[in-house]
Write an enzyme that holds these catalytic residues in place. Structure first.
Site, PDB file in Angstrom:
ATOM      1  N   ASP A   1       0.845  -1.195   0.000  1.00  0.00           N
ATOM      2  CA  ASP A   1       0.000   0.000   0.000  1.00  0.00           C
ATOM      3  C   ASP A   1       0.878   1.242   0.000  1.00  0.00           C
ATOM      4  O   ASP A   1       2.037   1.200   0.427  1.00  0.00           O
ATOM      5  CB  ASP A   1      -0.890   0.027   1.256  1.00  0.00           C
ATOM      6  CG  ASP A   1      -1.861  -1.150   1.289  1.00  0.00           C
ATOM      7  OD1 ASP A   1      -2.169  -1.689   0.209  1.00  0.00           O
ATOM      8  OD2 ASP A   1      -2.291  -1.518   2.396  1.00  0.00           O
TER       9      ASP A   1
HETATM   10  N1  URA Z   1      -1.181  -5.966   3.856  1.00  0.00           N
HETATM   11  C1  URA Z   1      -1.697  -4.724   3.860  1.00  0.00           C
HETATM   12  O1  URA Z   1      -2.743  -4.477   4.453  1.00  0.00           O
HETATM   13  N2  URA Z   1      -1.036  -3.766   3.193  1.00  0.00           N
HETATM   14  C2  URA Z   1       0.141  -3.971   2.572  1.00  0.00           C
HETATM   15  O2  URA Z   1       0.704  -3.047   2.005  1.00  0.00           O
HETATM   16  C3  URA Z   1       0.670  -5.269   2.580  1.00  0.00           C
HETATM   17  C4  URA Z   1      -0.012  -6.258   3.228  1.00  0.00           C
END
Ligand code: URA
Length: 245
Positions: free
Chosen positions: A108
């Site tokens: 993310d």
């Molecule tokens: N899980 C998440 O919620 N976000 C990420 O970036 C990676 C794994």
């Protein structure tokens, strides 16, 4: 391979741009100026110069990036002016040779940590295949207290609103030196890669992830000497290990 393909893959420009370079007599192969973009070159043996300077070529590149928060897990062809308001992870790889690098999987925008950047599609496919169940470990800070019961429910697999509950995972509570000032922290190892997976798994227990950092992916561990935004090529040993996945 064709000279125009070679030059484009070596980051000298798009196919049409490198054709113009060749047409302007700026490219030589083994000391001879070349005018035919279709001329064959041996990428392992021939000496290709652009404006008298050696062209660096690599069939594949592999970089370990410490992704900083605020950067998106997408790729951009160098020189591509589309949406410059967002920095892409591949923009951070400054001394790349290849123009076709991409991140293996996504973190993310607000997640930090280990991201493999390559142009090796077959390797990426294997690492991301749901059938391979490659372990991914994250250091996670939460806005509340993670109880033993909640951790056990998450480890057993939780309903996060998808067709199936999550696969069993592991949660470890780190030592006091890794604990945040408020809330709690844990190390979670998951074997899937669903959208916002870690955040949704804790949300299922009423907890909000306030900080997320990926520490490892399969045999690859984030190099402690890298700072956010820094990267380095994979070592031969790391490449060997990751190719075995
Ligand atoms: N899980 C998440 O919620 N976000 C990420 O970036 C990676 C794994």
């Amino acid at each position: 391979m064709r000279l125009d393909k070679y030059l484009a893959e070596a980051g000298c420009g798009t196919r049409s741009e490198v054709k113009k370079l060749i047409g302007s007599h700026r490219v030589s192969v083994n000391g001879q100026t070349v005018r035919d973009p279709g001329q064959k070159v041996d990428e392992n043996a021939d000496k290709v110069l652009l404006d008298g300077r050696a062209v660096r070529y690599a069939a594949f590149e592999y970089y370990m990036l410490y992704k900083p928060a605020g950067v998106i897990s997408a790729s951009r062809i160098p020189g591509d002016l589309k949406d410059l308001s967002q920095t892409c992870v591949t923009d951070l790889i400054k001394d790349r040779i290849r123009s076709d690098l991409f991140p293996v999987g996504r973190l993310d925008k607000d997640t930090e940590g280990l991201l493999l950047i390559t142009n090796d599609g077959a390797l990426a496919h294997r690492l991301l295949s749901p059938r391979k169940h490659v372990d991914k470990t994250y250091y996670t800070e939460l806005d509340g207290r993670l109880t033993k019961d909640a951790a056990e429910r998450i480890m057993a697999g939780v309903d996060i609103g998808d067709d199936k509950p999550t696969l069993p995972c592991e949660i470890e509570i780190p030592g006091a030196d890794m604990m945040p000032v408020s809330g709690s922290a844990c190390l979670i190892t998951i074997r899937e890669g669903r959208y916002h997976q870690v955040k949704r798994m804790f949300a299922a227990e009423g907890l909000t992830v306030t900080y997320l950092k990926r520490l490892s992916m399969g045999p690859l561990a984030l190099d402690h000497s890298l700072k956010p935004g820094e990267y380095r090529p994979l070592t031969e040993e790391e490449l060997y290990q990751i190719r075995k996945v």
